[in-house]
Scaffold this motif. Structure first.
Motif, PDB file in Angstrom:
ATOM      1  N   ALA A  43      15.096  -5.109  17.953  1.00 25.12           N
ATOM      2  CA  ALA A  43      14.279  -4.273  17.500  1.00 25.12           C
ATOM      3  C   ALA A  43      14.657  -3.506  16.451  1.00 25.12           C
ATOM      4  O   ALA A  43      15.593  -2.823  16.495  1.00 25.12           O
ATOM      5  N   VAL A  44      13.873  -3.356  15.313  1.00 22.22           N
ATOM      6  CA  VAL A  44      14.687  -2.811  14.026  1.00 22.22           C
ATOM      7  C   VAL A  44      13.382  -1.948  13.416  1.00 22.22           C
ATOM      8  O   VAL A  44      11.998  -2.371  13.577  1.00 22.22           O
ATOM      9  N   LYS A  45      13.691  -1.009  12.564  1.00 20.95           N
ATOM     10  CA  LYS A  45      12.917  -0.304  11.851  1.00 20.95           C
ATOM     11  C   LYS A  45      12.463  -0.952  10.556  1.00 20.95           C
ATOM     12  O   LYS A  45      13.022  -1.989  10.151  1.00 20.95           O
ATOM     13  N   TYR A  46      11.311  -0.675  10.123  1.00 20.97           N
ATOM     14  CA  TYR A  46      10.476  -1.546   9.274  1.00 20.97           C
ATOM     15  C   TYR A  46       9.899  -0.422   7.981  1.00 20.97           C
ATOM     16  O   TYR A  46       9.736   0.648   8.190  1.00 20.97           O
ATOM     17  N   LYS A  47      10.036  -1.216   7.015  1.00 19.19           N
ATOM     18  CA  LYS A  47       9.260  -0.603   5.598  1.00 19.19           C
ATOM     19  C   LYS A  47       7.984  -1.392   5.447  1.00 19.19           C
ATOM     20  O   LYS A  47       8.502  -2.696   5.178  1.00 19.19           O
ATOM     21  N   ILE A  48       6.949  -0.805   5.193  1.00 22.20           N
ATOM     22  CA  ILE A  48       5.828  -1.724   4.469  1.00 22.20           C
ATOM     23  C   ILE A  48       5.899  -1.724   3.092  1.00 22.20           C
ATOM     24  O   ILE A  48       6.274  -1.015   2.371  1.00 22.20           O
ATOM     25  N   ASN A  49       5.645  -3.140   2.593  1.00 23.26           N
ATOM     26  CA  ASN A  49       6.045  -3.330   1.284  1.00 23.26           C
ATOM     27  C   ASN A  49       5.009  -4.452   0.840  1.00 23.26           C
ATOM     28  O   ASN A  49       4.835  -5.510   1.484  1.00 23.26           O
ATOM     29  N   ASN A  50       4.090  -3.914   0.047  1.00 25.72           N
ATOM     30  CA  ASN A  50       2.948  -4.789  -0.539  1.00 25.72           C
ATOM     31  C   ASN A  50       3.561  -6.127  -1.122  1.00 25.72           C
ATOM     32  O   ASN A  50       2.683  -7.206  -1.382  1.00 25.72           O
ATOM     33  N   ALA A  51       4.731  -6.376  -1.557  1.00 21.99           N
ATOM     34  CA  ALA A  51       5.207  -7.406  -2.283  1.00 21.99           C
ATOM     35  C   ALA A  51       5.579  -8.534  -1.424  1.00 21.99           C
ATOM     36  O   ALA A  51       6.153  -9.577  -1.965  1.00 21.99           O
ATOM     37  N   MET A  52       5.635  -8.188  -0.191  1.00 19.93           N
ATOM     38  CA  MET A  52       6.135  -9.240   0.901  1.00 19.93           C
ATOM     39  C   MET A  52       5.123 -10.062   1.218  1.00 19.93           C
ATOM     40  O   MET A  52       3.838  -9.592   1.550  1.00 19.93           O
ATOM     41  N   PRO A  53       5.433 -11.526   1.658  1.00 20.25           N
ATOM     42  CA  PRO A  53       4.443 -12.129   1.914  1.00 20.25           C
ATOM     43  C   PRO A  53       4.501 -11.756   3.663  1.00 20.25           C
ATOM     44  O   PRO A  53       5.405 -11.190   4.173  1.00 20.25           O
ATOM     45  N   ASP A  54       3.294 -12.692   4.237  1.00 19.05           N
ATOM     46  CA  ASP A  54       2.928 -12.300   5.683  1.00 19.05           C
ATOM     47  C   ASP A  54       4.350 -12.890   6.714  1.00 19.05           C
ATOM     48  O   ASP A  54       4.391 -12.369   7.604  1.00 19.05           O
TER      49      ASP A  54
END
Lengths: 459, 382
Positions: free
Chosen positions: A424-435
């Motif tokens: 389980a890890v922290k995440y950052k939302i990035n529009n540049a990422m694919p799903d």
């Protein structure tokens, strides 16, 4: 303040160092600019000399290493190139004395230089310049400002790219069908991606490839040392007992994504590490020899262009090798090594503003590039911190849609499962990422390779 | 000599007159300050080449002498080196040559109690601008057709940029080289503070004869520096001729006008609010979080930096909190020195971005940072 070269990668960024780093604005590669890693180069715990887990005087550790080298047959010597050419050459002498080669785990190759990036009209990049090799970014921005079209093939969209093609781990072999034309290709060559780089290098004109590398002197080390084993071959041969002892010079095998490989080191008769940073590898080693910090070694460094740079500092690392070589009747010193390095490079003096010409034949690998199974993947985002096994960013990047589909709330952790287990890890939302991709700037315990199939179900 | 006097001065040491610029006065003043124990250490740039100077702090007069000579293509701001001195020696005294932007940085740090103005001797240097070393080397090859390695001296005189080798001397107008994208750093082009009237002495070659320096004595400390060097037999002085005073004034006025023209060219207002926001977001989006701009900033003085403390790299803002805090923090203190732009690995024009905000705020509060010890408008306490 001493004039040094940053060891964050093989770009060859020049800086000054007193107690802290300072900007050396006449440095040809970086004009004094340094990245986040460069700003923190000095922040690490120095290791102490050790034999069998006990702190000892350095001379005693050297004596213990000399004895083990005489006793243990089938020693392997590895140096990725996080040392000067002089120290690498001294390490070669040591390996030769024990009828072995030094393996850098990165093939010999020099491609195009920085000027070529700046003058390019079409660039294809396989690296993320913002993260992986940050000081290459400004040269790409310069080209873009002058009208260059930039196309990226990467795990996410890159802001600098006019066209971003997202790589799909399940279909990586599609890179075989890219028409490179006369474009300048920017890629990297590191111990973990040899098949991928091989595919690109063999598809392009060598003069059109900018080939970045991850360690201070990767290029110089690969010119000086002849060993050709990959990092995975070394692990394999340890398991097969073909390698019974290992001497690692500033080379942390712990960079491999799959931590279970490291267990092989316990099967060695002796693990000698000569390095400056205290880390899991130094804690695991039988003998620890501590040299100058990575940026403090006196001598010559070759950056990815083959540009010859000078690093001001001490010769502690070479002195350790000199002392061990004395035990087998060999005499070396820094001056001899330096003269031999210049002779090998075919130069009389160091001029950082000139890129010498090299005639190097890249030796192609026979291995085929492989695709990864699965619908979602955890992928390593190479960066200088990762190569030094330091966690700088403790979160992964994912797309907004993935966050939505998993119904993740702010401050919640992303749970992933691979064949090795869950995390389980922290995440950052990035529009540049694919799903379907989770991009990680740090090593995670569930990874099996640079690309790891994962799912997001509860285990 | 008294405060307010303008004199010309030069080193009595023949060797120093040759090594140093304009008669070696500044080096002699540094040596004098050390020899007469006015200061414990001096800060100077040790010349490695015409394009490289390494900042040194020393109490050794020989080392101070070795740092003689002017360097236009080594654009280093010495403020933080002075801050380090006072961190290590709170009761010590130090002297250093300062360009106007060094001096302004030092004054801003003094307001924030990082530098003791009573214990720092500021030998001000007139400044027409500094140049980036790498682009200057490129300019020499392309425009001057000269080998950078052979350059032994450079000079900015009467609107021209002059380079000399042992064999030849070439001059091209500053306008021409800057039109081609070379010449002075962008922040220097629009900087209108050329004579450091906020220092203890204002020294330069404007209005001075060959091998001598024009000096205006501005403070009690400046007078002390000059007198101790004279009393110690290190320098000679003569009253500045009227003609020299007028030349200096005229040169300064020409430079101020050039700066004004550049300022208008660079700082074209972005009237539309949403366009302005877009401009900032677009420029800042290339940031790679190195924090070098904060590190090098001569007016940044936080021990526990808010810009770093409140910034979370996990946030997905187009302008990070780091930059927003810095924009706010520097609104009343940015001196436009250009160091942040110099060191930015992503080539973000940070100085322009900061000045666009700061100039409006500073104009509103009728406050110019680094000129005097006036309390910054954002300070809560006097």
């Amino acid at each position: 303040m001493k004039k040094i070269v940053c060891y964050g990668c093989n770009l060859g960024c020049g800086l000054y160092f007193g107690d802290v780093p300072y900007f050396r604005k006449n440095s040809p590669v970086n004009s004094g600019k340094i990245c986040r890693f460069g700003m923190k180069i000095h922040r690490y715990e120095k290791v102490l000399p050790k034999v069998d887990g006990k702190n000892v005087e350095l001379d005693d550790a050297i004596a213990a290493a000399a004895k083990k080298l005489a006793d243990v047959k089938e020693m392997a010597f590895v140096s990725f190139g996080d040392v000067t050419c002089e120290e690498q050459l001294a390490f070669n002498k040591l390996a030769e004395a024990f009828e072995s080669d030094v393996h850098t785990c990165i093939p010999r190759f020099i491609g195009a230089n920085i000027e070529k990036i700046r003058q390019s009209k079409e660039i294809i990049t396989f690296i993320d310049p913002y993260t992986s090799y940050p000081l290459i970014l400004r040269h790409m921005l310069h080209a873009k400002k002058n009208g260059a079209k930039i196309t990226s093939y990467y795990w996410k969209k890159l802001r600098i790219a006019d066209e971003s093609v997202i790589l799909n781990p399940a279909e990586i072999d599609k890179i075989k069908s890219i028409n490179f034309g006369d474009s300048l290709v920017i890629t990297d060559l590191n111990p973990l991606n040899l098949d991928f780089s091989n595919e690109i290098i063999k598809s392009c004109n060598a003069e059109n490839i900018v080939c970045l590398k991850p360690f201070l002197n990767s290029t110089g080390a690969s010119l000086i040392s002849d060993g050709e084993k990959s990092i995975y071959q070394i692990f394999e041969e340890i398991k097969e007992k073909k390698i019974k002892g290992l001497y690692l010079l500033e080379s942390d095998l712990g960079i491999v994504p799959d931590d279970t490989l490291m267990a092989a080191l316990d099967e060695l008769e002796v693990l000698i590490v000569q390095q400056s940073m205290r880390n899991a590898l130094s804690d695991r080693a039988d003998i620890v020899l501590c040299g100058d910090r990575k940026f403090e070694g006196k001598g010559t460094v070759l950056n990815f262009e083959g540009r010859v740079l000078e690093n001001e500092g001490g010769t502690e690392g070479i002195k350790i090798l000199t002392d061990i070589l004395k035990s087998v009747g060999e005499e070396i010193n820094y001056d001899k090594m330096h003269a031999e390095v210049l002779s090998k490079l075919g130069i009389n003096e160091i001029d950082e503003y000139i890129v010498p010409k090299y005639d190097i034949k890249y030796k192609q690998r026979e291995a085929e590039i492989k695709n990864y199974e699965g619908d979602a993947h955890l992928v390593y985002a190479y960066n200088p911190f990762m190569w030094n096994n330091v966690i700088d960013r403790d979160f992964v990047e994912i797309s907004p849609s993935l966050v939505e589909s998993l119904n993740l709330h702010k401050d919640e952790l992303l749970k992933m499962t691979s064949s090795k287990g869950s995390v389980a890890v922290k995440y950052k939302i990035n529009n540049a990422m694919p799903d379907n991709i989770v991009l990680s700037p740090m090593k995670l315990p569930i990874s099996t390779d640079i690309v790891t199939p994962v799912n997001f179900k509860e285990p | 000599m008294k405060i307010g006097d303008c004199v010309v001065a030069w080193s009595k040491d023949e060797e120093l007159r040759k090594m140093g610029a304009s008669g070696g006065l500044v080096t002699s003043l540094l040596v004098g300050a050390l020899e007469t124990e006015l200061v414990d250490e001096v800060i100077a740039l040790r010349k490695i080449s015409e394009f490289e100077g390494v900042p040194i702090r020393t109490s050794d007069t020989d080392e101070a002498i070795r740092s003689a000579g002017s360097l236009h293509a080594a654009p280093i701001n010495l403020t933080k080196f002075a801050v380090r001195f006072f961190e290590e020696h709170p009761d010590g005294a130090i002297a250093l040559p300062v360009k106007p932007c060094d001096c302004r940085g030092i004054i801003e740090q003094a307001k924030r109690r990082k530098i003791d103005m009573d214990r720092i001797y500021l030998i001000g240097l007139n400044c027409g601008g500094t140049m980036d070393p790498i682009t200057t080397m490129e300019m020499l090859e392309k425009m001057y057709e000269m080998d950078p390695k052979k350059i032994v001296e450079e000079e900015i005189l009467k609107g021209k940029l002059i380079f000399k080798t042992e064999e030849e001397e070439k001059a091209i107008s500053i306008d021409e080289v800057e039109e081609a994208g070379y010449g002075r750093r962008e922040s220097c082009r629009y900087c209108g503070i050329n004579i450091p009237m906020m220092a203890d002495l204002a020294c330069g070659n404007w209005g001075a004869g060959e091998d001598e320096t024009f000096v205006e004595i501005l403070t009690e400390k400046g007078l002390r520096l000059m007198k101790s060097a004279v009393d110690h037999g290190l320098i000679e002085t003569a009253p500045a001729p009227e003609k020299g005073i007028k030349i200096r004034e005229k040169t300064n006025s020409v430079m101020e006008n050039v700066a004004k023209t550049w300022y208008e060219k660079v700082f074209v207002p972005i009237e539309d609010r949403s366009e302005r926001m877009k401009y900032y977001m677009d420029a800042m989006e290339d940031c790679i979080d190195c924090e070098a701009c904060k590190y090098v900033c001569p007016v940044c003085s936080c021990d526990e930096s808010k810009c770093i403390g409140f910034y979370d790299p996990m946030d997905s803002h187009k302008i990070s909190i780091y930059h927003l805090i810095r924009l706010l923090h520097l609104a009343d203190s940015c001196i436009g020195c250009g160091q942040c732009t110099d060191v930015c690995p992503a080539e973000i024009p940070l100085t322009i971005l900061h000045k666009r905000v700061a100039d409006r705020i500073q104009a509103k509060y009728d406050y110019i940072p680094g000129i005097d010890m006036k309390t910054p408008p954002f300070f809560e306490v006097e």
